[in-house]
Design an enzyme around this catalytic site. Sequence first.
Site, PDB file in Angstrom:
ATOM      1  N   ILE A   1      37.612  40.099  41.966  1.00  0.00           N
ATOM      2  CA  ILE A   1      36.161  40.023  41.970  1.00  0.00           C
ATOM      3  C   ILE A   1      35.656  38.740  41.320  1.00  0.00           C
ATOM      4  CG2 ILE A   1      35.850  41.258  39.783  1.00  0.00           C
ATOM      5  CD1 ILE A   1      33.424  42.658  41.125  1.00  0.00           C
ATOM      6  N   LYS A   2      36.408  38.188  40.362  1.00  0.00           N
ATOM      7  CA  LYS A   2      35.969  36.957  39.706  1.00  0.00           C
ATOM      8  C   LYS A   2      35.960  35.783  40.667  1.00  0.00           C
ATOM      9  CE  LYS A   2      40.603  35.886  37.961  1.00  0.00           C
ATOM     10  NZ  LYS A   2      41.452  35.714  36.770  1.00  0.00           N
ATOM     11  N   GLY A   3      36.802  35.820  41.683  1.00  0.00           N
ATOM     12  CA  GLY A   3      36.727  34.843  42.763  1.00  0.00           C
ATOM     13  C   GLY A   3      37.123  33.438  42.400  1.00  0.00           C
TER      14      GLY A   3
END
Length: 249
Positions: free
Chosen positions: A128-130
């Site tokens: 999710i941090k990408g």
Amino acid sequence: MQDQRLVRPYGDTTDDGMIQVSFTLPVPHDARAEAAALQLAAKMGLDPAMVVHARGMGPDFTFFVVYGRCRHAVDLAEITVTEREYPLLTPAEVNAAIRTTLRRKLVVVGACIGTDAHTVGIDAILNIKGFAGEKGLEYYREIKVVNLGAQVEIDALVEAARDSAADAVLVSQVVTQKDAHLANTRALVGRMSEVFGPGRRPLLVVGGPRFDPAAAADLGVDRIFTRGTTPREVAGYLVHALASARIAA
């Protein structure tokens, strides 16, 4: 005026052809080793060339940095690259497209295979941090991510893809010594074909810094992404490819 199609390396002044290269020779560091480095540079087309750094690496190897003028130029008109043939979508647009196309969540299984323990690339796309200010695929509500992590055996990845009913398998390969990334990819393609059968396997996407994006067909994969790829690019591709497959069916 200089032909703008022809480009040469830039060092001190435009079009001077100056470049810097580094390499290791399997010889002890001495005067003969430096002479060998200069001879190699000349055979590489660097003239004149100079050794700007040389350091022994143990008793039998020497690391060199060589600076010199390259005779060669590149004709930009002869270069072809793989262009992105699909639009970049926002996460909301990706989610909407998945709902319309699949009417369920899109399942993505990702891993680093073989002995590769470098998860930075696969995590940049999946977590999710990408990466580069973009959220990874875990952020997308209509995408279910199964991240198997590092050093995953090919059979384990294929089994996970089958058990998860994966729509896509994403593989990151950073370890490339002796073209391990190519051998691992071909082995994965072969195993997936055995397990899923012709035309029934999930989308297979591979990525890493030494892959050639134009080599997808040769390796038997659907897409190759290289350094700098962002989660939006991967998400956009998955939506585009799955929609195209459904239309073709």
